[in-house]
Design a protein around this motif. Structure first.
Motif, mmCIF file in Angstrom:
data_model
loop_
_atom_site.group_PDB
_atom_site.id
_atom_site.type_symbol
_atom_site.label_atom_id
_atom_site.label_comp_id
_atom_site.label_asym_id
_atom_site.label_seq_id
_atom_site.Cartn_x
_atom_site.Cartn_y
_atom_site.Cartn_z
ATOM 1 N N ALA A 258 45.393 54.899 3.361
ATOM 2 C CA ALA A 258 46.163 54.024 3.472
ATOM 3 C C ALA A 258 46.963 53.354 5.046
ATOM 4 C CB ALA A 258 47.149 55.554 3.418
ATOM 5 N N LEU B 188 46.408 49.487 4.820
ATOM 6 C CA LEU B 188 46.918 48.855 3.242
ATOM 7 C C LEU B 188 47.521 47.673 3.672
ATOM 8 C CD1 LEU B 188 47.454 49.222 0.881
ATOM 9 C CD2 LEU B 188 49.732 50.404 0.656
ATOM 10 N N HIS C 213 46.870 44.475 2.167
ATOM 11 C CA HIS C 213 48.471 42.799 1.596
ATOM 12 C C HIS C 213 48.577 41.353 2.382
ATOM 13 C CE1 HIS C 213 50.614 46.987 0.698
ATOM 14 N NE2 HIS C 213 50.706 46.730 0.155
ATOM 15 N N THR D 259 44.993 48.325 -2.998
ATOM 16 C CA THR D 259 45.088 49.705 -3.282
ATOM 17 C C THR D 259 43.804 49.680 -2.040
ATOM 18 O OG1 THR D 259 43.397 50.032 -4.932
ATOM 19 C CG2 THR D 259 46.019 50.372 -5.036
ATOM 20 N N THR D 260 44.426 51.279 -1.197
ATOM 21 C CA THR D 260 42.666 50.756 -0.210
ATOM 22 C C THR D 260 42.605 52.366 0.017
ATOM 23 O OG1 THR D 260 44.122 51.432 1.614
ATOM 24 C CG2 THR D 260 43.361 49.028 1.775
ATOM 25 N N ASP D 261 41.099 52.776 0.326
ATOM 26 C CA ASP D 261 40.840 54.326 0.397
ATOM 27 C C ASP D 261 41.768 54.971 1.884
ATOM 28 O OD1 ASP D 261 39.053 52.655 2.301
ATOM 29 O OD2 ASP D 261 37.484 53.773 2.129
ATOM 30 N N ASP E 23 51.429 46.778 -5.666
ATOM 31 C CA ASP E 23 50.633 48.082 -6.832
ATOM 32 C C ASP E 23 49.641 47.226 -7.037
ATOM 33 O OD1 ASP E 23 51.070 45.653 -9.293
ATOM 34 O OD2 ASP E 23 52.681 47.048 -10.277
#
Length: 261
Positions: free
Chosen positions: A94, A97, A101, A90-92, A87
């Motif tokens: 999805a 992502l 990660h 984050t990315t602008d 959590d």
């Protein structure tokens, strides 16, 4: 580049870029605190393994240890700055992502169990009389890598690999990521030659915008062996400062893949 500029660029890049670039100047080791910053991977590691997936104890045995490498330091307990939680990433977009990660050392998708390691190389000691700027750059020429082993039930590992491959294609033009509150702009995503030794493998270079027009490379390698994914996220501190390319330490990657079996 002047010595002051090298220092400023290294500090700015490590502050502005994400995950390993954010924590590049921080240390890690068994003496670091292990109870801080725990994420989904640690929760998964304590969960009961699903059918066909390796359990946490099996992954621990398969994970890199100090005795497996000839140089550098392996940490089995990561510092809080290296132990990124899901959590916190984050990315602008999805679709990108999975890349964020992997770069942050976070397991893909929903593993049945996962464990983390880090490896930090050793700088080459400059000879006596070396120019101060050259000596500074030599001290920065250190590789650092986060390693994540994750096991999955069913076709989870295969699906996680597909998600990562798709992300590399969709996000080739870059994306914005935020890790632990630090935002960074990835300006390019390039697929490179992946290592052998698994059922599937992917290698990706992320180019991250840093200070003073420096674009720093950050490299990801993910290998699937059966129901287990092992990911390597690597940076080089000198590359963070200068933007020059670097090679992921192949001996460390090979050692981990050989131990996984």
């Amino acid at each position: 580049m002047r010595t002051s500029a090298v220092r400023r660029t290294a500090l700015a890049a490590s502050a502005a870029a994400f995950a390993l670039l954010v924590t590049a100047c921080g240390g890690s080791g068994d003496e670091d605190k292990a109870g801080e910053g725990k994420g989904r991977a640690d929760s998964a590691a304590s969960a009961a393994p699903a059918a066909g997936a390796l359990g946490a104890a099996e992954l621990e045995k398969a994970a890199l240890a100090q005795a497996d490498v000839k140089s550098g330091k392996v940490a089995t307990k990561l510092a809080a700055t290296d132990d990124i939680a899901e959590d916190q990433v984050t990315t602008d977009d999805a679709a990108c992502l999975p890349l964020a990660h992997a770069q942050a050392g976070v397991a893909q998708a929903e593993p049945a169990a996962a464990v983390k390691r880090s490896w930090t190389g050793e700088p080459v000691k400059p000879s006596e009389g070396t120019d101060p700027e050259d000596a500074l750059m030599a001290s920065l020429d250190v590789d650092k890598m986060l390693i994540n082993l994750a096991s999955y039930e069913g076709e989870g590992a295969e699906q996680a690999m597909k998600g990562l491959t798709a992300a590399a294609e969709k996000c080739a033009g870059g994306f914005t990521a935020t890790v632990s509150g630090e935002k960074a702009e990835v300006v390019e995503v390039a697929t490179t030659t992946a290592p052998e030794g698994g059922d599937e493998a992917s290698a990706v270079t992320l180019t991250v915008a840093a200070d003073e027009n420096v674009k720093a490379p950050s490299k990801i390698i993910v290998v699937r062996k059966g129901a287990t994914l092992v990911s390597f996220s690597a940076v080089n501190l000198a590359a963070v400062a200068t933007g020059e390319d670097f090679e992921v330490p192949a001996d460390v990657v090979d050692a981990q893949l050989a131990k996984l079996g």
